[in-house]
Design a protein around this motif. Structure first.
Motif, PDB file in Angstrom:
ATOM      1  N   TYR A 171      24.049  26.834  46.949  1.00  0.00           N
ATOM      2  CA  TYR A 171      25.327  26.625  47.632  1.00  0.00           C
ATOM      3  C   TYR A 171      26.494  26.688  46.644  1.00  0.00           C
ATOM      4  CZ  TYR A 171      28.637  24.711  51.032  1.00  0.00           C
ATOM      5  OH  TYR A 171      29.687  24.541  51.888  1.00  0.00           O
ATOM      6  N   LYS A 172      26.335  25.943  45.563  1.00  0.00           N
ATOM      7  CA  LYS A 172      27.396  25.888  44.544  1.00  0.00           C
ATOM      8  C   LYS A 172      27.708  27.266  43.977  1.00  0.00           C
ATOM      9  CE  LYS A 172      27.406  21.308  42.374  1.00  0.00           C
ATOM     10  NZ  LYS A 172      26.997  20.547  41.169  1.00  0.00           N
ATOM     11  N   ALA A 173      26.652  27.982  43.669  1.00  0.00           N
ATOM     12  CA  ALA A 173      26.840  29.307  43.076  1.00  0.00           C
ATOM     13  C   ALA A 173      27.619  30.205  44.037  1.00  0.00           C
ATOM     14  CB  ALA A 173      25.482  29.928  42.746  1.00  0.00           C
ATOM     15  N   THR A 174      27.208  30.167  45.291  1.00  0.00           N
ATOM     16  CA  THR A 174      27.844  31.022  46.290  1.00  0.00           C
ATOM     17  C   THR A 174      29.289  30.606  46.551  1.00  0.00           C
ATOM     18  OG1 THR A 174      25.669  31.227  47.302  1.00  0.00           O
ATOM     19  CG2 THR A 174      27.545  32.030  48.580  1.00  0.00           C
ATOM     20  N   CYS A 182      35.573  36.582  46.015  1.00  0.00           N
ATOM     21  CA  CYS A 182      34.569  37.545  46.462  1.00  0.00           C
ATOM     22  C   CYS A 182      34.319  37.370  47.958  1.00  0.00           C
ATOM     23  CB  CYS A 182      33.268  37.358  45.698  1.00  0.00           C
ATOM     24  SG  CYS A 182      33.471  37.510  43.910  1.00  0.00           S
ATOM     25  N   LYS A 183      34.126  38.505  48.635  1.00  0.00           N
ATOM     26  CA  LYS A 183      33.947  38.451  50.081  1.00  0.00           C
ATOM     27  C   LYS A 183      32.568  38.951  50.508  1.00  0.00           C
ATOM     28  CE  LYS A 183      38.427  37.653  50.868  1.00  0.00           C
ATOM     29  NZ  LYS A 183      38.828  36.271  51.194  1.00  0.00           N
ATOM     30  N   GLU A 184      32.054  39.848  49.704  1.00  0.00           N
ATOM     31  CA  GLU A 184      30.804  40.516  50.076  1.00  0.00           C
ATOM     32  C   GLU A 184      29.745  40.168  49.041  1.00  0.00           C
ATOM     33  OE1 GLU A 184      30.870  42.223  52.782  1.00  0.00           O
ATOM     34  OE2 GLU A 184      33.049  42.312  53.101  1.00  0.00           O
ATOM     35  N   GLU A 217      22.042  41.499  56.381  1.00  0.00           N
ATOM     36  CA  GLU A 217      20.649  41.752  55.989  1.00  0.00           C
ATOM     37  C   GLU A 217      20.558  42.602  54.728  1.00  0.00           C
ATOM     38  OE1 GLU A 217      17.834  40.719  56.658  1.00  0.00           O
ATOM     39  OE2 GLU A 217      18.017  39.691  58.574  1.00  0.00           O
ATOM     40  N   GLU A 218      21.363  43.640  54.694  1.00  0.00           N
ATOM     41  CA  GLU A 218      21.208  44.592  53.586  1.00  0.00           C
ATOM     42  C   GLU A 218      21.684  44.029  52.248  1.00  0.00           C
ATOM     43  OE1 GLU A 218      23.148  44.748  56.141  1.00  0.00           O
ATOM     44  OE2 GLU A 218      25.041  45.824  55.790  1.00  0.00           O
ATOM     45  N   PHE A 219      22.282  42.854  52.287  1.00  0.00           N
ATOM     46  CA  PHE A 219      22.719  42.219  51.032  1.00  0.00           C
ATOM     47  C   PHE A 219      21.672  41.267  50.465  1.00  0.00           C
ATOM     48  CE2 PHE A 219      27.630  42.581  51.437  1.00  0.00           C
ATOM     49  CZ  PHE A 219      27.505  43.958  51.270  1.00  0.00           C
ATOM     50  N   LEU A 220      20.544  41.198  51.145  1.00  0.00           N
ATOM     51  CA  LEU A 220      19.457  40.338  50.666  1.00  0.00           C
ATOM     52  C   LEU A 220      18.322  41.212  50.155  1.00  0.00           C
ATOM     53  CD1 LEU A 220      17.942  37.635  50.380  1.00  0.00           C
ATOM     54  CD2 LEU A 220      17.140  37.975  52.737  1.00  0.00           C
ATOM     55  N   ILE A 221      18.030  41.110  48.874  1.00  0.00           N
ATOM     56  CA  ILE A 221      16.938  41.894  48.306  1.00  0.00           C
ATOM     57  C   ILE A 221      15.984  40.977  47.550  1.00  0.00           C
ATOM     58  CG2 ILE A 221      16.326  43.762  46.719  1.00  0.00           C
ATOM     59  CD1 ILE A 221      18.894  45.092  47.262  1.00  0.00           C
ATOM     60  N   HIS A 222      14.709  41.156  47.845  1.00  0.00           N
ATOM     61  CA  HIS A 222      13.705  40.354  47.132  1.00  0.00           C
ATOM     62  C   HIS A 222      13.285  41.070  45.857  1.00  0.00           C
ATOM     63  CE1 HIS A 222      12.863  37.149  50.005  1.00  0.00           C
ATOM     64  NE2 HIS A 222      13.209  38.037  50.933  1.00  0.00           N
ATOM     65  N   THR A 223      13.159  40.306  44.797  1.00  0.00           N
ATOM     66  CA  THR A 223      12.747  40.893  43.522  1.00  0.00           C
ATOM     67  C   THR A 223      11.748  39.955  42.846  1.00  0.00           C
ATOM     68  OG1 THR A 223      14.404  39.718  42.228  1.00  0.00           O
ATOM     69  CG2 THR A 223      15.072  41.813  43.187  1.00  0.00           C
ATOM     70  N   ALA A 236      20.430  49.941  44.284  1.00  0.00           N
ATOM     71  CA  ALA A 236      20.329  50.044  45.743  1.00  0.00           C
ATOM     72  C   ALA A 236      21.581  49.500  46.422  1.00  0.00           C
ATOM     73  CB  ALA A 236      19.091  49.295  46.230  1.00  0.00           C
ATOM     74  N   LEU A 237      22.045  48.364  45.953  1.00  0.00           N
ATOM     75  CA  LEU A 237      23.228  47.747  46.570  1.00  0.00           C
ATOM     76  C   LEU A 237      24.455  48.645  46.443  1.00  0.00           C
ATOM     77  CD1 LEU A 237      22.900  44.024  45.383  1.00  0.00           C
ATOM     78  CD2 LEU A 237      22.705  44.873  47.737  1.00  0.00           C
ATOM     79  N   LEU A 238      24.552  49.303  45.297  1.00  0.00           N
ATOM     80  CA  LEU A 238      25.744  50.114  45.057  1.00  0.00           C
ATOM     81  C   LEU A 238      25.737  51.420  45.854  1.00  0.00           C
ATOM     82  CD1 LEU A 238      26.249  49.518  41.236  1.00  0.00           C
ATOM     83  CD2 LEU A 238      27.455  48.465  43.157  1.00  0.00           C
ATOM     84  N   LYS A 239      24.578  51.717  46.406  1.00  0.00           N
ATOM     85  CA  LYS A 239      24.495  52.930  47.214  1.00  0.00           C
ATOM     86  C   LYS A 239      24.906  52.683  48.658  1.00  0.00           C
ATOM     87  CE  LYS A 239      20.993  55.592  44.738  1.00  0.00           C
ATOM     88  NZ  LYS A 239      19.551  55.448  44.499  1.00  0.00           N
ATOM     89  N   LEU A 240      25.031  51.432  49.029  1.00  0.00           N
ATOM     90  CA  LEU A 240      25.382  51.100  50.409  1.00  0.00           C
ATOM     91  C   LEU A 240      26.786  51.617  50.724  1.00  0.00           C
ATOM     92  CD1 LEU A 240      24.122  47.410  50.606  1.00  0.00           C
ATOM     93  CD2 LEU A 240      23.067  49.438  51.646  1.00  0.00           C
ATOM     94  N   LYS A 241      26.988  51.909  51.988  1.00  0.00           N
ATOM     95  CA  LYS A 241      28.310  52.366  52.381  1.00  0.00           C
ATOM     96  C   LYS A 241      29.337  51.275  52.088  1.00  0.00           C
ATOM     97  CE  LYS A 241      26.156  54.325  55.832  1.00  0.00           C
ATOM     98  NZ  LYS A 241      25.723  54.261  57.216  1.00  0.00           N
ATOM     99  N   GLU A 242      28.974  50.067  52.535  1.00  0.00           N
ATOM    100  CA  GLU A 242      29.855  48.943  52.210  1.00  0.00           C
ATOM    101  C   GLU A 242      29.237  48.141  51.081  1.00  0.00           C
ATOM    102  OE1 GLU A 242      32.088  47.094  55.234  1.00  0.00           O
ATOM    103  OE2 GLU A 242      30.877  48.023  56.803  1.00  0.00           O
ATOM    104  N   ARG A 243      29.791  48.332  49.940  1.00  0.00           N
ATOM    105  CA  ARG A 243      29.245  47.680  48.751  1.00  0.00           C
ATOM    106  C   ARG A 243      29.581  46.202  48.698  1.00  0.00           C
ATOM    107  NH1 ARG A 243      30.777  50.883  43.322  1.00  0.00           N
ATOM    108  NH2 ARG A 243      29.406  52.691  43.496  1.00  0.00           N
ATOM    109  N   PRO A 244      28.718  45.434  48.055  1.00  0.00           N
ATOM    110  CA  PRO A 244      29.076  44.024  47.795  1.00  0.00           C
ATOM    111  C   PRO A 244      30.047  43.961  46.618  1.00  0.00           C
ATOM    112  CG  PRO A 244      26.919  44.518  46.880  1.00  0.00           C
ATOM    113  CD  PRO A 244      27.360  45.758  47.600  1.00  0.00           C
TER     114      PRO A 244
END
Lengths: 343, 343
Positions: A171-174, A182-184, A217-223, A236-244
């Motif tokens: 929570y704190k980090a976010t 930051c919005k995305e 959804e697309e902003f959540l990636i498991h690693t 992968a994230l940077l390839k999205l149409k709407e980037r974070p």
DNA sequence: CTGTTAGCGCGTTCAT
DNA sequence: ATGAACGCGCTAACAG
């Protein structure tokens, strides 16, 4: 040569009986001061040392505490062990370390080996949870061996836990990222089968929700927690149409990979993109662009875990103590996410 | 509850004697196949586990190996321990860890505690050497307990060692700096009372000498292994009339401090100044300007130390094995010292 | 093939 | 205040 002197040896020398020696050595009240002193002196002369093994067999207490971690050469674990050892050493306990390498079979093997070695307590960080594993854990509890989980916990009757509040950490980090404008915000998560990763994620979700930001959804990636995974996920994230425009990673190593990839693509941190990791691995502080992260105060965690064990083992009431200690995570704001000239 | 089933319990159930059970369990050749199988089956049913403590008392062998390090939360030490544990676990040994915190009293205390606990071997990295300490070490040797030094060695009759060639490490690092065109190479050294630091220094001297470069007293500064000490020492070096143009540091942490100070003063690395550290601490790779350093392959060091112990303990000849394993240090050339566009 | 006995080193009744 | 005897659980020596 390698012959030890026993209480019998010193008894013979003094023409008394071994029992008397034993009593004198343990400061039994009904031993004449004279013999006690004599015994101590002779023991010293003959270089006597109490045989822990005999004592252990007799008493059923080995004076050993087992610690099981996934691997020892990970800062958080070695730091915890450091804390445990420091607080246990002074109480006369020795620490046996085992590595599970995140392998269930190995972990169960370690548990049984420790039970078998009659350890007086077990302090461990769980890997995955399965029914087979639960059986092994039940075995510990049934034997009445104090068991304490740290870091990776699980609620089990009779088991104490020492953890940080991973939810709060997430929570704190976010929230911090949101405060930076930051919005995305994307989240690089660990395996949800492990509670701490799920909790960090939940904290992330809650912070988003509390700020009226929609989860994507697309902003959540498991690693896994490897550097390369962070690079890959970021790509992968940077390839999205709407980037974070920010990443909160549940692992410092993954966050490092993210930063490397961002820089490789010429993205400016923290101006255009912010990153926060988790664990306060030593390297995060030493990076040229130091990384914001969540500190888990692992050494304290170890010290507290050791203390919980000591309380438990000292406690002669039949009341089972079951403690749940939750430490507060500390957000360390560093270069990778501080747009305001604070610090 | 916590009651264990013993061989007596299973003997009673089978109307045989405990000795027979013991023999059956240990696969003694002269036990009828029938009873053996019966014993195994019943043992399984009754969930029997051999009591290590009783076995240890009886045999004098605890199946434990003690490891003493200055502190466990230092990468090189935890990595060594990782290697030790991995190679010992499969052989049925457990690892007891102790920390000396570079405190002699504590170290002697640990030694005695381990002897006392009847460990089957001791693997340790020495801190300082004093006569008091030597006595404690003699005690280990006299008892016939296999003793293996790693990293910080000392030549003692009957003690095996597993180390890297620190001289060669110092030489390689220095030669590399010379190859980069550096002429005025300073050395940030550790305490010469510890052999490894003296050896690294000697390697440095030899490399200078082999290249016809004169050694300068004012380019040698002793430090502890803290980051701040690296900053301080570097500040001092930069105040000299004739400044150095490179630093070889016996510690990665000190080298880090040096780099920080150099950058603070606006000195360009590696163009105007080169730096090489020692130990390959994880953070060296992750710095923005990654740091050149010497790798000590600590995990292998641990594995080899464990193997030396196993050889020693397996060896039933009366011939004392005394091995001296010396690993080759590997120079890792990274950004902090590579002027040529290699890599 | 299996039972009997003894002992590893210690603490702990029960006596005295 | 001290001695004698026992047992913790196991293996090994010595029968048979």
């Amino acid at each position: 040569m390698g012959d030890r002197t026993t209480i019998y040896d010193i008894a013979k020398r003094l023409n008394i009986t071994a029992a008397t020696v034993s009593r004198a050595l343990s400061n039994n009240s009904k031993i004449s001061k004279k013999t006690r002193e004599l015994v101590f002196k002779t023991a010293e002369e003959m270089n006597y040392r109490q045989n822990k093994l005999a004592l252990a067999l007799k008493s059923g207490k080995s004076n050993n505490v087992g610690v099981i971690v996934p691997r020892i050469d990970r800062n958080i674990f070695s730091a915890v062990i450091r804390g445990i050892e420091e607080n246990l050493h002074s109480e006369g306990y020795q620490v046996i370390i085992c590595q599970s390498h995140d392998d269930e079979k190995l972990e169960i093997e370690n548990i049984d080996a420790l039970i078998n070695a009659q350890v007086d307590g077990i302090i461990m960080s769980l890997t995955l949870e399965t029914s087979e594993k639960n059986k092994a854990i039940k075995r510990i509890v049934k034997k009445g061996i104090p068991l304490i989980f740290f870091d990776r916990k699980k609620d089990i009757e009779g088991v104490s836990t020492v953890t940080i509040n991973d939810f709060e950490g997430g929570y704190k980090a976010t929230q911090h990222l949101i405060d930076q404008g930051c919005k995305e915000i994307a989240h690089l998560a660990g395996d949800f089968a492990i509670e701490i990763y799920e909790d960090r994620y939940k904290g992330y979700r809650e912070a988003l929700s509390d700020n009226g930001i929609e989860f994507r959804e697309e902003f959540l990636i498991h690693t896994s927690s490897k550097v390369e995974d962070g690079q890959k996920a970021t790509r992968a994230l940077l390839k999205l149409k709407e980037r974070p425009d920010a990443i909160f990673s549940a692992s410092d190593f993954v966050a490092l990979g993210a930063i490397q990839e961002l820089r490789a693509q010429g993205i400016k941190i923290p101006q255009d993109f912010c990153v926060v990791g988790f664990s306060n691995e030593p390297f995060t502080k030493f990076m040229e662009l130091s990384m914001s992260t969540i500190d888990q105060s692992p050494r304290d965690m170890g010290k507290i875990a050791a203390n919980v064990f000591l309380e438990q083992v000292t406690n002669n009431d039949n009341v089972k103590i079951q403690k749940k200690v939750v430490l507060a995570p500390e957000l360390l704001i560093r270069d990778s996410s501080s747009r305001l000239p604070i610090k």
